[in-house]
Each structure stands twice: as structure tokens, then as C-alpha cells.
Design a protein around this motif. Structure first.
Motif, PDB file in Angstrom:
ATOM      1  N   VAL A  59       0.843  -1.201   0.000  1.00 10.99           N
ATOM      2  CA  VAL A  59       0.000   0.000   0.000  1.00 10.99           C
ATOM      3  C   VAL A  59       0.879   1.252   0.000  1.00 10.99           C
ATOM      4  O   VAL A  59       0.659   2.184  -0.782  1.00 10.99           O
ATOM      5  N   LEU A  60       1.888   1.252   0.873  1.00 10.86           N
ATOM      6  CA  LEU A  60       2.784   2.410   0.933  1.00 10.86           C
ATOM      7  C   LEU A  60       3.546   2.583  -0.382  1.00 10.86           C
ATOM      8  O   LEU A  60       3.782   3.705  -0.837  1.00 10.86           O
ATOM      9  N   TRP A  61       3.945   1.472  -0.989  1.00 12.77           N
ATOM     10  CA  TRP A  61       4.622   1.529  -2.295  1.00 12.77           C
ATOM     11  C   TRP A  61       3.707   2.229  -3.307  1.00 12.77           C
ATOM     12  O   TRP A  61       4.165   3.061  -4.090  1.00 12.77           O
ATOM     13  N   GLY A  62       2.433   1.875  -3.265  1.00 16.29           N
ATOM     14  CA  GLY A  62       1.470   2.523  -4.153  1.00 16.29           C
ATOM     15  C   GLY A  62       1.390   4.022  -3.911  1.00 16.29           C
ATOM     16  O   GLY A  62       1.309   4.810  -4.859  1.00 16.29           O
ATOM     17  N   PHE A  63       1.430   4.433  -2.650  1.00 15.26           N
ATOM     18  CA  PHE A  63       1.441   5.865  -2.350  1.00 15.26           C
ATOM     19  C   PHE A  63       2.705   6.517  -2.904  1.00 15.26           C
ATOM     20  O   PHE A  63       2.665   7.641  -3.397  1.00 15.26           O
ATOM     21  N   ALA A  64       3.839   5.819  -2.792  1.00 18.71           N
ATOM     22  CA  ALA A  64       5.110   6.376  -3.265  1.00 18.71           C
ATOM     23  C   ALA A  64       5.089   6.636  -4.767  1.00 18.71           C
ATOM     24  O   ALA A  64       5.806   7.518  -5.255  1.00 18.71           O
ATOM     25  N   THR A  65       4.256   5.897  -5.510  1.00 18.03           N
ATOM     26  CA  THR A  65       4.190   6.116  -6.960  1.00 18.03           C
ATOM     27  C   THR A  65       3.632   7.495  -7.305  1.00 18.03           C
ATOM     28  O   THR A  65       3.792   7.957  -8.426  1.00 18.03           O
ATOM     29  N   LYS A  66       2.978   8.145  -6.347  1.00 20.91           N
ATOM     30  CA  LYS A  66       2.430   9.475  -6.585  1.00 20.91           C
ATOM     31  C   LYS A  66       3.475  10.570  -6.413  1.00 20.91           C
ATOM     32  O   LYS A  66       3.224  11.720  -6.762  1.00 20.91           O
ATOM     33  N   ALA A  67       4.614  10.214  -5.836  1.00 15.80           N
ATOM     34  CA  ALA A  67       5.668  11.198  -5.575  1.00 15.80           C
ATOM     35  C   ALA A  67       6.640  11.253  -6.751  1.00 15.80           C
ATOM     36  O   ALA A  67       6.600  10.405  -7.651  1.00 15.80           O
ATOM     37  N   GLU A  68       7.515  12.226  -6.693  1.00 16.19           N
ATOM     38  CA  GLU A  68       8.529  12.371  -7.738  1.00 16.19           C
ATOM     39  C   GLU A  68       9.884  12.652  -7.107  1.00 16.19           C
ATOM     40  O   GLU A  68       9.973  13.134  -5.981  1.00 16.19           O
ATOM     41  N   GLY A  69      10.925  12.341  -7.859  1.00 11.31           N
ATOM     42  CA  GLY A  69      12.284  12.682  -7.450  1.00 11.31           C
ATOM     43  C   GLY A  69      12.707  12.055  -6.131  1.00 11.31           C
ATOM     44  O   GLY A  69      12.429  10.882  -5.866  1.00 11.31           O
ATOM     45  N   ARG A  70      13.364  12.869  -5.309  1.00 12.04           N
ATOM     46  CA  ARG A  70      13.892  12.392  -4.033  1.00 12.04           C
ATOM     47  C   ARG A  70      12.782  11.869  -3.116  1.00 12.04           C
ATOM     48  O   ARG A  70      12.945  10.865  -2.447  1.00 12.04           O
ATOM     49  N   GLN A  71      11.642  12.556  -3.105  1.00 10.95           N
ATOM     50  CA  GLN A  71      10.537  12.116  -2.258  1.00 10.95           C
ATOM     51  C   GLN A  71      10.057  10.725  -2.668  1.00 10.95           C
ATOM     52  O   GLN A  71       9.747   9.894  -1.818  1.00 10.95           O
ATOM     53  N   ALA A  72      10.017  10.448  -3.958  1.00  9.73           N
ATOM     54  CA  ALA A  72       9.627   9.121  -4.435  1.00  9.73           C
ATOM     55  C   ALA A  72      10.632   8.075  -3.969  1.00  9.73           C
ATOM     56  O   ALA A  72      10.240   7.006  -3.479  1.00  9.73           O
ATOM     57  N   ALA A  73      11.918   8.377  -4.100  1.00  8.93           N
ATOM     58  CA  ALA A  73      12.950   7.426  -3.676  1.00  8.93           C
ATOM     59  C   ALA A  73      12.843   7.138  -2.184  1.00  8.93           C
ATOM     60  O   ALA A  73      12.909   5.973  -1.760  1.00  8.93           O
ATOM     61  N   VAL A  74      12.642   8.178  -1.388  1.00  4.66           N
ATOM     62  CA  VAL A  74      12.473   7.993   0.060  1.00  4.66           C
ATOM     63  C   VAL A  74      11.196   7.207   0.331  1.00  4.66           C
ATOM     64  O   VAL A  74      11.172   6.307   1.168  1.00  4.66           O
TER      65      VAL A  74
END
Length: 150
Positions: free
Chosen positions: A63-78
Motif C-alpha cells: 500500500v505504501l509503495w502505491g502511495f510512493a508512486t504518486k511522488a517524484e524525485g527524491r521524495q519518491a525514492a524515500v
């Protein structure tokens, strides 16, 4: 609670059943014996809680991985890096005996709640997410306490 859509609320509450059943079996040994005879010992007592809790921590990583797909750049990597923590925690920390496993699941679910909060703070989770997650986490932790401190 009214802000939580019906489907996630219903499914989240249904997902509490193994934790509630396991707690009931710990508190009422006759229920545990009946369960072991009727459907098998892995569905009684702490066993159902510990195996299901491990699965749920891994699921929540997704679920958290799915949320991370909405981010970009450094925030996505974190976000991607943070998202794997619950699954890794379950893999490495839940094992040993039931008391240790229950304590580690409690810590895992409380840590997950912090991760949920961070993803919500970043605006990657739905607005209602934390209301649902606080409710579900509180019930899960309460259900694991009789095993951890029984």
C-alpha cells in the motif's frame, strides 16, 4: 469515520476479524480448543494473529509503495525505501516464540502508523487515511496485548 469511504472501512474492519478471533481464543481457552478441533490449530490463539499480522505488514508495504508512486524525485525514492520497512520488519522480527512475535508485531504496527502519517503528511494518502489507520492500528495492538503480556 463518516469521511472514510464505505468499501475501505468495511474491508478494514473485516480485516480485524483474525486479530479479534485470536484475542478471544487467548482469553477463552475453551474457544481455542474448539477452534483447533473445528478448523485447525493455526486458526486458534496467537497463531492466527501472528501469521495474519505478518501478512498484513507485508500487504501494507505494498500500500505504501502505491502511495510512493504518486511522488517524484527524491521524495519518491524515500517513499519507496520507507515502503519496504514493514515487510522487512515482519520477515526479520516475527518468528521466535509467540510473546516475542506479538511484541514485534505491536512495534511493527506502531511503526507502520508513523509511516502512514508521513505519507499522509506528504499528501500521498487519501484525506481519510489516518482516521482509518488509527482505528485499525488501535484494535490490532489491543488484540495483540494478551499474547504479548499474557
Amino acid at each position: 469515520m463518516r469521511s472514510i469511504p464505505a468499501a475501505p472501512l468495511a474491508l478494514g474492519l473485516a480485516g480485524l476479524l483474525p486479530f479479534l478471533w485470536g484475542a478471544a481464543c487467548v482469553l477463552w481457552p475453551d474457544l481455542a480448543m474448539w477452534t483447533a478441533r473445528a478448523v485447525g490449530p493455526r486458526f486458534a490463539g496467537p497463531y492466527v494473529q501472528l501469521s495474519y499480522g505478518t501478512v498484513i505488514l507485508a500487504f501494507m508495504s505494498g500500500v505504501l509503495w502505491g502511495f510512493a508512486t504518486k511522488a517524484e524525485g527524491r521524495q519518491a525514492a524515500v517513499g519507496y525505501a520507507l515502503s519496504v520497512i514493514p515487510a522487512l520488519w515482519a520477515f526479520f522480527m516475527v518468528g521466535a516464540g509467540p510473546v516475542s512475535a506479538a511484541m514485534n508485531l505491536i512495534f511493527g504496527f506502531l511503526g507502520l502508523l508513523l509511516l502512514d502519517w508521513q505519507f499522509a503528511r506528504w499528501g500521498l494518502a487519501p484525506r481519510w487515511w489516518m482516521t482509518l489507520r488509527v482505528l485499525l492500528t488501535a484494535v490490532v495492538v489491543l488484540c495483540l496485548l494478551p499474547v504479548a503480556f499474557g
